[in-house]
Write a protein that holds these residues in place. Structure first.
Motif: not given
Ligand code: NDP
Length: 288
Positions: A5-31
């Protein structure tokens, strides 16, 4: 063979984790990145889709704003709102939920959104970039989700025969173009409602992408042994308990395929993850 099975939920959750750290870097530098979703009218399914997108924004730390226009709005109301959002430095992504009421020119509306804020990736400039081989911009979400799912299998697609059933502007056609890109190198066939001998085309395909919207239209026997099957279709059908969602490919195809996506829990969650990816990317190119 029983497919993996290519599990879209699991893969999507992994992508979200990576995005979370990019977003928190942006929040600390701008918004935080800011996505605006516009919905016209009260189509229940559209409201569910919009709610799911808002929830994803919340999980990742993306600010989301929703504009609800009444069903009796006219094209000009939406046009002025988009102009305002295009000019607003505080807005990184604009999404107009489809379908719009029939009195609207949906393609015309898509063309009005600034390409660098077009997080759906439907603007002709963003779609056209794919033809020129540029895949680093705003890619349409479902096709780019499909590509991420294929990549996750670790299988090389070079020289493989890929069949895309469906040639829509937002799914089938861009998916076919992405599969044929240099570096992916699949040999692509596009089928549609006028295609003949679909069964033969399916039986000959190493990769089968079904994006039609007809429940179970690809019977299990049509799937080549060892194929990779990506089922994009989302069809609500009656079931014992009321209704359920099924794809365009018969569920029993997992007896033949090597890899297969489930419905639900396959391409759907990946489409949202790709929307989030586009939103973060749009904000990064504006702010970083
Ligand atoms: P469209 O209705 O725009 O396109 C459907 C395509 O299927 C058309 O190209 C049509 O051909 C083709 N088709 C219709 N009947 C046949 C047939 N008998 N044989 C072969 N081809 C056929 O749909 P979309 O591309 O927007 O969506 C397709 C499916 O994917 C739907 O179920 C939709 O709900 C789902 N979807 C899922 C998403 C997700 O996130 N999982 C996101 C977007 C869509 P022709 O061009 O000749 O009319």
């Amino acid at each position: 063979m029983v497919a993996r099975i290519i599990d879209g939920k699991r893969l999507g959750a992994e992508i979200e984790e990576e995005l979370k750290s990019r977003v928190s870097r942006m929040v600390s530098s701008s918004r935080a990145p800011h996505l605006v979703v516009v919905i016209v009218g009260d189509d229940p399914a559209s409201h569910v889709y919009v709610r799911n997108k808002e929830r994803a924004c919340k999980r990742i730390g993306i600010r989301s704003t929703r504009y609800d226009l009444p069903g009796d709005s006219v094209q000009d109301d939406l046009v002025s709102l988009i102009q305002e959002l295009n000019d607003d430095q505080d807005v990184d992504g604009i999404l107009v939920q489809s379908p719009l009421p029939s009195s609207f020119d949906e393609i015309g509306i898509t063309e009005m959104i600034r390409p660098d804020k077009d997080v759906d990736g439907f603007h002709p400039i963003n779609l056209g970039r794919i033809v020129t081989g540029k895949t680093d911009g705003m890619l349409p979400c479902t096709p780019s989700g499909i590509m991420r799912m294929l990549e996750s299998t670790g299988e090389s697609l070079a020289g493989k025969k890929a069949l895309v059933i469906g040639r829509s502007r937002i799914v089938g056609m861009p998916a076919a173009l992405l599969l044929a890109q240099r570096g992916i190198d699949a040999t692509v066939t596009i089928a549609h409602s006028r295609s003949k001998e679909l069964e033969l085309l399916c039986r000959d395909s190493d990769v089968l992408i079904a994006a039609v919207g007809r429940p179970g239209m690809v019977p299990r026997e049509w799937v080549k042994d060892g194929a990779i099957v990506i089922d994009v279709g989302i069809n609500r059908v009656k079931s014992e308990g009321g209704s359920k969602l099924i794809g365009d490919v018969d569920e029993g195809a997992s007896e033949y395929a090597k890899w297969i996506t489930p419905v639900p829990g396959g391409v759907g969650p990946m489409t949202i993850s790709m929307l989030m990816t586009n939103t973060v990317r749009a904000a990064e190119s504006r702010l970083c």
